[in-house]
Design a protein around this motif. Structure first.
Motif, short mmCIF file in Angstrom:
data_model
loop_
_atom_site.label_atom_id
_atom_site.label_comp_id
_atom_site.label_asym_id
_atom_site.label_seq_id
_atom_site.Cartn_x
_atom_site.Cartn_y
_atom_site.Cartn_z
N LYS A 85 -27.19 -17.58 -18.02
CA LYS A 85 -27.21 -16.67 -16.88
C LYS A 85 -28.64 -16.19 -16.59
N LEU A 88 -30.45 -18.89 -14.63
CA LEU A 88 -29.95 -18.94 -13.25
C LEU A 88 -30.49 -17.75 -12.45
N ARG A 92 -32.75 -18.06 -9.06
CA ARG A 92 -32.42 -17.38 -7.80
C ARG A 92 -33.53 -16.43 -7.37
N LEU A 102 -30.65 -18.61 -2.53
CA LEU A 102 -30.01 -19.59 -3.40
C LEU A 102 -28.83 -18.95 -4.12
N ARG A 103 -27.66 -19.57 -4.00
CA ARG A 103 -26.46 -19.03 -4.64
C ARG A 103 -25.87 -20.08 -5.58
N THR A 104 -25.38 -19.61 -6.72
CA THR A 104 -24.81 -20.51 -7.71
C THR A 104 -23.32 -20.25 -7.86
N LYS A 111 -20.31 -28.87 -8.16
CA LYS A 111 -21.70 -28.69 -7.75
C LYS A 111 -22.51 -27.97 -8.82
N ARG A 112 -21.87 -27.07 -9.57
CA ARG A 112 -22.57 -26.36 -10.65
C ARG A 112 -22.93 -27.33 -11.77
N ASN A 115 -25.81 -29.84 -10.45
CA ASN A 115 -27.11 -29.31 -10.06
C ASN A 115 -28.14 -29.43 -11.19
N GLU A 220 -26.07 -23.87 -4.55
CA GLU A 220 -26.44 -24.79 -5.63
C GLU A 220 -27.63 -25.67 -5.26
N TYR A 221 -27.46 -26.59 -4.31
CA TYR A 221 -28.56 -27.48 -3.93
C TYR A 221 -28.40 -27.92 -2.47
#
Length: 267
Positions: A85, A88, A92, A102-104, A111-112, A115, A220-221
């Motif tokens: 975390k 990440l 972000r 940017l959101r995860t 997608k997680r 990435n 994600e990307y």
């Protein structure tokens, strides 16, 4: 006697089901008939009366294999495991400083897992996980480690440039390579919109990836859609739709932001 043909003298015995066979043909027949894979079952029960030194050695080797497999899995998770975390949050935060939202997604989403985006602190540069979609040819390509200072035109050269593209890729994307470059359009879907009002932002191929992502919401990307202006059909570009001016996009995106993110997390 062979237990498959019952004619010839047996020469082989299956390690799995212990059936006798006389030839390779009978071995294949017995595997097909009994759905036998011919691999010895290392965990099969052996009574104490039948237990020999060979069984003891087999059990020892089996436990060694289990230990090696468990150790390899632990090493793989430590080296290639999902980012923490903290990492990440750092990613972000760096994106926010570049004016990129940017959101995860939670762990478990495709997608997680896919990435591979990273940020190089020494170079102060993003290396993006990027997906290119060519809808007119039903083709998708995934790129890893794309530097944020690379222009979109250079990113697309190996795919649609008549001279520099790979021959196999060029053949698959022929409709793009034979079209004039002025007809090629790069779009990115605008996130946080209602499903019945999908809109796209048009990107500038002459500018860097970072410049094109500024002011955008990325989940994600980035996923870039490479289309031909004459064939894009229902892919509506924001600002080119007479019923919806471009300047309304930011306010609508922000108003739907919390609702959409809540739906993603609930799912």
């Amino acid at each position: 006697r062979c237990e498959t043909c019952s004619e010839e003298e047996a020469k082989y015995r299956c390690p799995r089901c212990m059936k006798y066979s006389c030839s390779l043909l009978c071995v294949k027949k017995h595997k097909l008939a009994l759905s036998c894979n011919g691999v010895r079952d290392k965990t099969a029960f052996v009574s104490v009366n039948e237990f020999t030194d060979l069984n003891l050695l087999s059990d020892y080797r089996f436990l060694e294999d289990v230990g090696r497999t468990a150790d390899a899995a632990a090493r793989h998770l430590a080296v290639h495991g999902p980012p923490t975390k903290k990492l990440l949050y750092c990613l972000r935060n760096k994106a926010r400083k570049c004016n990129i939202d940017l959101r995860t997604l939670p762990v478990g989403f495709t997608k997680r897992r896919e990435n591979s985006t990273t940020f190089n602190g020494m170079e102060k540069k993003f290396y993006w996980h990027l997906k290119l979609v060519f809808p007119h040819c039903h083709a998708e390509y995934t790129l890893k480690g794309v530097p944020d200072d690379k222009t979109l035109a250079d990113i697309l050269k190996p795919y649609i440039d008549p001279v520099e593209s790979d021959p196999v890729v060029c053949q698959r994307l022929k409709i793009y390579t034979v079209s004039p470059q002025s007809d090629v359009q790069i779009l990115m879907k605008i996130e946080n919109r209602k499903r019945n009002s999908i809109r796209y932002n048009e990107l500038d191929a002459s500018r860097s990836l970072l410049d094109n992502l500024k002011g955008k919401v990325i989940i994600e990307y980035p996923t870039l859609f490479v289309v031909l202006k004459t064939l894009k059909n229902d892919m509506v570009v924001l600002g080119q739709d007479a019923s919806e001016p471009a300047e309304n996009s930011d306010s609508e995106s922000s108003s739907l932001s919390s609702m959409e993110e809540g739906e993603i997390r609930d799912s």
